[in-house]
Write a protein that holds these residues in place. Structure first.
Motif, PDB file in Angstrom:
ATOM      1  N   ASN A  27       0.824  -1.207  -0.016  1.00 42.62           N
ATOM      2  CA  ASN A  27       0.002  -0.132  -0.057  1.00 42.62           C
ATOM      3  C   ASN A  27       0.894   1.204   0.109  1.00 42.62           C
ATOM      4  O   ASN A  27       0.266   2.142  -0.037  1.00 42.62           O
ATOM      5  N   THR A  28       2.331   1.196   0.217  1.00 44.06           N
ATOM      6  CA  THR A  28       2.925   2.119   0.280  1.00 44.06           C
ATOM      7  C   THR A  28       3.980   2.190  -0.929  1.00 44.06           C
ATOM      8  O   THR A  28       4.889   1.325  -0.514  1.00 44.06           O
ATOM      9  N   PRO A  29       4.231   3.043  -1.797  1.00 44.13           N
ATOM     10  CA  PRO A  29       5.350   2.875  -2.578  1.00 44.13           C
ATOM     11  C   PRO A  29       6.688   3.404  -1.845  1.00 44.13           C
ATOM     12  O   PRO A  29       6.825   4.013  -1.035  1.00 44.13           O
ATOM     13  N   LYS A  30       7.733   2.532  -2.315  1.00 46.54           N
ATOM     14  CA  LYS A  30       9.150   2.603  -1.772  1.00 46.54           C
ATOM     15  C   LYS A  30       9.501   4.110  -1.249  1.00 46.54           C
ATOM     16  O   LYS A  30       9.989   4.434  -0.363  1.00 46.54           O
ATOM     17  N   PRO A  31       9.262   5.010  -2.464  1.00 49.60           N
ATOM     18  CA  PRO A  31       9.749   6.399  -2.033  1.00 49.60           C
ATOM     19  C   PRO A  31       9.203   7.108  -0.608  1.00 49.60           C
ATOM     20  O   PRO A  31       9.653   7.969  -0.291  1.00 49.60           O
ATOM     21  N   LEU A  32       7.951   6.431  -0.240  1.00 49.51           N
ATOM     22  CA  LEU A  32       7.243   7.181   0.820  1.00 49.51           C
ATOM     23  C   LEU A  32       7.386   6.120   1.978  1.00 49.51           C
ATOM     24  O   LEU A  32       7.237   6.499   3.174  1.00 49.51           O
ATOM     25  N   LEU A  33       8.380   5.266   2.174  1.00 51.15           N
ATOM     26  CA  LEU A  33       8.828   4.402   3.201  1.00 51.15           C
ATOM     27  C   LEU A  33       9.266   5.295   4.151  1.00 51.15           C
ATOM     28  O   LEU A  33       9.996   6.039   4.052  1.00 51.15           O
ATOM     29  N   PRO A  34       8.657   5.466   5.377  1.00 52.05           N
ATOM     30  CA  PRO A  34       9.125   6.357   6.608  1.00 52.05           C
ATOM     31  C   PRO A  34      10.703   5.759   7.041  1.00 52.05           C
ATOM     32  O   PRO A  34      10.745   4.600   7.678  1.00 52.05           O
ATOM     33  N   ILE A  35      11.329   6.755   7.066  1.00 49.21           N
ATOM     34  CA  ILE A  35      12.748   6.619   7.722  1.00 49.21           C
ATOM     35  C   ILE A  35      12.789   7.726   9.024  1.00 49.21           C
ATOM     36  O   ILE A  35      12.908   8.968   8.735  1.00 49.21           O
ATOM     37  N   GLY A  36      12.645   7.459  10.124  1.00 47.91           N
ATOM     38  CA  GLY A  36      12.578   8.231  11.168  1.00 47.91           C
ATOM     39  C   GLY A  36      11.119   9.141  11.257  1.00 47.91           C
ATOM     40  O   GLY A  36      11.424  10.235  11.470  1.00 47.91           O
ATOM     41  N   ASN A  37      10.235   8.604  10.410  1.00 49.19           N
ATOM     42  CA  ASN A  37       9.229   9.311  10.161  1.00 49.19           C
ATOM     43  C   ASN A  37       8.868  10.381   9.488  1.00 49.19           C
ATOM     44  O   ASN A  37       7.994  10.994   9.086  1.00 49.19           O
ATOM     45  N   TYR A  38      10.141  10.431   8.393  1.00 47.46           N
ATOM     46  CA  TYR A  38      10.021  10.897   7.106  1.00 47.46           C
ATOM     47  C   TYR A  38      10.083  10.229   6.123  1.00 47.46           C
ATOM     48  O   TYR A  38      10.766   9.056   6.030  1.00 47.46           O
ATOM     49  N   PRO A  39       9.475  10.592   4.679  1.00 45.93           N
ATOM     50  CA  PRO A  39       9.591   9.747   3.733  1.00 45.93           C
ATOM     51  C   PRO A  39      10.797   9.504   3.072  1.00 45.93           C
ATOM     52  O   PRO A  39      11.725  10.532   3.140  1.00 45.93           O
ATOM     53  N   LEU A  40      11.417   8.314   2.509  1.00 50.75           N
ATOM     54  CA  LEU A  40      12.615   8.086   1.985  1.00 50.75           C
ATOM     55  C   LEU A  40      13.055   9.185   1.073  1.00 50.75           C
ATOM     56  O   LEU A  40      14.122   9.828   1.206  1.00 50.75           O
TER      57      LEU A  40
END
Length: 345
Positions: free
Chosen positions: A20-33
């Motif tokens: 449901n989440t494209p890779k560019p939007l995976l959260p890193i420290g609650n920020y999108p990649l």
């Protein structure tokens, strides 16, 4: 100066996180990649970024919009069918009129892209790739470079005696428009296994620039989890964009045990007796009495019930861990997964 972020892949290696989440939007420290990538490109002096997308592009456009909030120009190109890394570059040909920096969309790095650009200009290369050193090159493509910095060969996933060095392709390329003539239209074509061998055979000016800054390729759940742990350890810089700064919201209750490294997004409820250690907690999470969360990433809306234990795991949006359940290291739960009380996994 333009850059292209190749962010159109389906990211099957990260399923169930990317359903449901494209890779560019995976959260890193609650920020999108993708914000980390845009941040590094802007620091390198890039003014215009083309995003090559395929999977759920609208979600990405809704967050980044036209780039004006970042002081940049963002353009979008959506592939109906993914055509590989070089194929995506070819499809965006009408937008390419000068030297272009190309970045794989699964790279999280502190790399100074301007160093690669400077090397490219000084050596008058047609192609310059960034390389880095890893402990085990067997999972990557090894790069062979001569003493003058020219690329002389590639070994894809080397084994045995083929492992002659630990230098790998870092997924960052500086390309001149002339290389487009060797990329076919309308069929899958990749930089690593298709274009680069052609360029070596034709002996074009092809250089490598070794970089020593932080670098991680996010292609598997383990590397995604580790990238979050690296963020907590301050190995990765926070994206510096006005309006996108996230404050930490640790619980104020003295009966909650929280270490200094853990991060909490807004509107979380942490009950007395809970323990959170070296973890990233997304917004609207609820962690109940006696629950323990260690070295884990919880996406928004998760609920950890009384006396449950979660360690070294990733929980997608809206997951529920039942009372007294034990979730040990290495577990990845997709969105809205639910464990009933007293499960072990």
């Amino acid at each position: 100066m333009k850059a292209i972020i190749l962010a159109g892949g389906l990211s099957s290696g990260l399923v169930p996180l990317t359903i449901n989440t494209p890779k560019p939007l995976l959260p890193i420290g609650n920020y999108p990649l993708i914000l980390f990538q845009v941040n590094q490109l802007k620091k390198a002096g890039i003014k215009e970024i083309i995003l090559s997308l395929s999977y759920q592009p609208r979600l990405i456009e809704e967050i980044l919009k036209d780039g004006s909030n970042f002081g940049l120009i963002l353009r979008y190109h959506v592939e109906a069918t993914p055509l590989g890394t070089a194929g995506a570059f070819k499809v965006a040909e009408h937008l390419i009129d000068d030297t272009t920096l190309v970045l794989n969309g699964d790279v999280l790095s502190e790399m100074a892209f301007e160093v690669c650009l400077d090397t490219h200009r000084k050596r008058r290369g047609l192609v310059t790739i960034a390389t880095c050193s890893v402990a085990n090159p067997r999972s990557y493509g090894a790069v062979e470079v001569d003493q003058e910095g020219r690329v002389i060969g590639f070994v894809e996933r080397p084994r045995g005696k083929a492992v002659r060095n630990n230098t790998i392709n870092a997924g960052v390329y500086v390309l001149e428009p002339e290389v487009l003539q060797w990329i076919p239209r309308d069929r899958p074509f990749f930089f690593e296994k298709d274009l680069f061998p052609v360029l070596l055979e034709r002996r074009v000016p092809f250089f490598a620039r070794a970089v020593g800054e932080y670098w991680r390729e996010i292609t598997r759940p383990y590397s995604y989890l580790q990238s979050n742990m690296d963020f907590l350890d301050k190995r990765v810089s926070i994206p510096q964009f006005h309006g996108y700064q996230k404050e930490n919201h640790p619980p104020g209750n003295p009966e909650v045990v929280v270490d200094d490294a853990s991060l909490f997004d807004e509107q979380c409820m942490i009950k007395p007796g809970a323990q959170i250690v070296h973890s990233v907690i997304g917004s609207n999470c609820r962690i109940e009495e006696g629950a323990i969360v260690r070295n884990s990433v919880l996406w928004p809306g998760c609920r950890i019930q009384r006396n449950a234990f979660v360690s070294g795991s990733i929980l997608g949006r809206g997951c529920t861990i039942g009372e007294g359940s034990l979730v040990y290291a290495g577990n990845i739960l997709g969105d809205k997964s639910s464990l009933t009380s007293y499960c072990r996994t």
